[in-house]
Design a protein around this motif. Sequence first.
Motif, PDB file in Angstrom:
ATOM      1  N   THR A  22       0.833  -1.204   0.000  1.00 44.44           N
ATOM      2  CA  THR A  22       0.000   0.000   0.000  1.00 44.44           C
ATOM      3  C   THR A  22       0.868   1.254   0.000  1.00 44.44           C
ATOM      4  O   THR A  22       0.585   2.226  -0.718  1.00 44.44           O
ATOM      5  CB  THR A  22      -0.924   0.010   1.234  1.00 44.44           C
ATOM      6  OG1 THR A  22      -1.714  -1.182   1.249  1.00 44.44           O
ATOM      7  CG2 THR A  22      -1.851   1.210   1.199  1.00 44.44           C
ATOM      8  N   GLY A  23       1.932   1.235   0.786  1.00 46.60           N
ATOM      9  CA  GLY A  23       2.839   2.378   0.820  1.00 46.60           C
ATOM     10  C   GLY A  23       3.464   2.664  -0.536  1.00 46.60           C
ATOM     11  O   GLY A  23       3.599   3.823  -0.939  1.00 46.60           O
ATOM     12  N   LEU A  24       3.841   1.621  -1.256  1.00 47.29           N
ATOM     13  CA  LEU A  24       4.403   1.810  -2.595  1.00 47.29           C
ATOM     14  C   LEU A  24       3.380   2.418  -3.543  1.00 47.29           C
ATOM     15  O   LEU A  24       3.723   3.241  -4.399  1.00 47.29           O
ATOM     16  CB  LEU A  24       4.899   0.468  -3.138  1.00 47.29           C
ATOM     17  CG  LEU A  24       6.142  -0.108  -2.451  1.00 47.29           C
ATOM     18  CD1 LEU A  24       6.462  -1.499  -2.997  1.00 47.29           C
ATOM     19  CD2 LEU A  24       7.345   0.813  -2.635  1.00 47.29           C
ATOM     20  N   LEU A  87      -3.795   3.212  -7.779  1.00 42.76           N
ATOM     21  CA  LEU A  87      -5.054   3.368  -7.054  1.00 42.76           C
ATOM     22  C   LEU A  87      -5.843   2.058  -7.051  1.00 42.76           C
ATOM     23  O   LEU A  87      -6.344   1.621  -6.015  1.00 42.76           O
ATOM     24  CB  LEU A  87      -5.860   4.495  -7.701  1.00 42.76           C
ATOM     25  CG  LEU A  87      -7.202   4.899  -7.093  1.00 42.76           C
ATOM     26  CD1 LEU A  87      -7.513   6.350  -7.468  1.00 42.76           C
ATOM     27  CD2 LEU A  87      -8.353   4.017  -7.575  1.00 42.76           C
ATOM     28  N   GLY A  88      -5.945   1.440  -8.242  1.00 41.64           N
ATOM     29  CA  GLY A  88      -6.675   0.183  -8.341  1.00 41.64           C
ATOM     30  C   GLY A  88      -6.040  -0.928  -7.535  1.00 41.64           C
ATOM     31  O   GLY A  88      -6.738  -1.749  -6.926  1.00 41.64           O
ATOM     32  N   LEU A  89      -4.711  -0.947  -7.487  1.00 46.73           N
ATOM     33  CA  LEU A  89      -4.008  -1.968  -6.701  1.00 46.73           C
ATOM     34  C   LEU A  89      -4.188  -1.741  -5.206  1.00 46.73           C
ATOM     35  O   LEU A  89      -4.455  -2.683  -4.455  1.00 46.73           O
ATOM     36  CB  LEU A  89      -2.522  -1.966  -7.061  1.00 46.73           C
ATOM     37  CG  LEU A  89      -2.146  -2.521  -8.433  1.00 46.73           C
ATOM     38  CD1 LEU A  89      -0.655  -2.321  -8.699  1.00 46.73           C
ATOM     39  CD2 LEU A  89      -2.502  -4.000  -8.536  1.00 46.73           C
ATOM     40  N   ALA A  90      -4.019  -0.504  -4.772  1.00 45.25           N
ATOM     41  CA  ALA A  90      -4.166  -0.207  -3.346  1.00 45.25           C
ATOM     42  C   ALA A  90      -5.557  -0.570  -2.845  1.00 45.25           C
ATOM     43  O   ALA A  90      -5.727  -1.090  -1.739  1.00 45.25           O
ATOM     44  CB  ALA A  90      -3.883   1.274  -3.092  1.00 45.25           C
ATOM     45  N   ALA A  91      -6.567  -0.310  -3.687  1.00 46.33           N
ATOM     46  CA  ALA A  91      -7.942  -0.592  -3.291  1.00 46.33           C
ATOM     47  C   ALA A  91      -8.227  -2.078  -3.184  1.00 46.33           C
ATOM     48  O   ALA A  91      -9.106  -2.501  -2.420  1.00 46.33           O
ATOM     49  CB  ALA A  91      -8.904   0.048  -4.294  1.00 46.33           C
ATOM     50  N   VAL A 132      -7.681   3.422   3.615  1.00 48.22           N
ATOM     51  CA  VAL A 132      -6.756   3.321   2.480  1.00 48.22           C
ATOM     52  C   VAL A 132      -7.135   4.340   1.406  1.00 48.22           C
ATOM     53  O   VAL A 132      -6.273   4.999   0.812  1.00 48.22           O
ATOM     54  CB  VAL A 132      -6.762   1.892   1.902  1.00 48.22           C
ATOM     55  CG1 VAL A 132      -6.069   1.847   0.542  1.00 48.22           C
ATOM     56  CG2 VAL A 132      -6.075   0.934   2.865  1.00 48.22           C
ATOM     57  N   ALA A 133      -8.439   4.486   1.149  1.00 45.74           N
ATOM     58  CA  ALA A 133      -8.896   5.440   0.137  1.00 45.74           C
ATOM     59  C   ALA A 133      -8.519   6.865   0.517  1.00 45.74           C
ATOM     60  O   ALA A 133      -8.097   7.662  -0.340  1.00 45.74           O
ATOM     61  CB  ALA A 133     -10.405   5.316  -0.045  1.00 45.74           C
ATOM     62  N   LEU A 134      -8.648   7.207   1.792  1.00 44.31           N
ATOM     63  CA  LEU A 134      -8.222   8.537   2.240  1.00 44.31           C
ATOM     64  C   LEU A 134      -6.724   8.733   1.976  1.00 44.31           C
ATOM     65  O   LEU A 134      -6.292   9.823   1.569  1.00 44.31           O
ATOM     66  CB  LEU A 134      -8.514   8.706   3.730  1.00 44.31           C
ATOM     67  CG  LEU A 134      -9.980   8.822   4.144  1.00 44.31           C
ATOM     68  CD1 LEU A 134     -10.083   9.007   5.655  1.00 44.31           C
ATOM     69  CD2 LEU A 134     -10.666   9.983   3.430  1.00 44.31           C
ATOM     70  N   GLY A 135      -5.941   7.681   2.198  1.00 46.56           N
ATOM     71  CA  GLY A 135      -4.511   7.772   1.946  1.00 46.56           C
ATOM     72  C   GLY A 135      -4.193   7.975   0.479  1.00 46.56           C
ATOM     73  O   GLY A 135      -3.286   8.746   0.122  1.00 46.56           O
TER      74      GLY A 135
END
Length: 272
Positions: A22-24, A87-91, A132-135
């Motif tokens: 997520t950080g990446l 964005l799609g990956l983090a979600a 996560v979305a806020l991030g």
Amino acid sequence: MARRAIDGPLLGFLFRRHRLATGLCYVVPVLIGLVVGFLYPTYAPQREALKVFKYATRFLGQGQMDLFSAEGAFSLPFQHPLCLLALGLAAALAPLALPAGERGRGALDLLLASPLERGTLVRTLVLHEFLVALGVGAASLIGAWSGAMWAGESGTLTPERYLVLTALVASLALALGAIASWISVEARDRGQAALVYGVAMGVFFILDVAARMWRDGEWLGWLTPFGYLRPARILTTEDLASVAGRDLGVLLAVATVGFGLAIARQARRRSA
């Protein structure tokens, strides 16, 4: 024992488990913004010559905005293809792993044999996705503003419009997270969930590209969540409240329906 709406230990586990990936994903829009900020003073004097790349300007500027203006250039952390991919990956990282990933490994049965209830599991996942979305939204804003400050152009940006873009990016991430959660609840394992999610994202992205590039096909953008993130539209419209309210409303509705289906379907499953 009283039912818990959210399970704190599970929430902490989700953040620890996916913190690196997520950080990446958060780093991508920040780097894009800094790169644009570094290059902007260099390419600004050659603005007219660079406009020969009309397809790129059409894709990113939608024919409504000068991509080589400061506001146009620093909208890239919100809409660059790499940023949309991140964005799609983090979600999807957490939803594809839980419950689908744990179901495929056989660990979900053990997890649900504990005091953790099905509804609590999914609601905890929803809270994780919201954070996560806020991030993701914050990373896009940081990228845009850091790059603009580096280039000495921060004074030319419109703060309220960039805050709207931040909210739209966060809402898009939340909508995609909801779709991933629903798919995960229905899938037999992580592989199947990732395949279905990947196909869905591919279709959404193709529709978005077609809507951006084909002048008579702009209506295709309304069929994909990506179509409701249009920085050019937000940065150029005279009716910001109406346009932003519509786009945010659609994305949040998709998120609400997706998470609602995930919670309902998980509660009705006969097996883990």
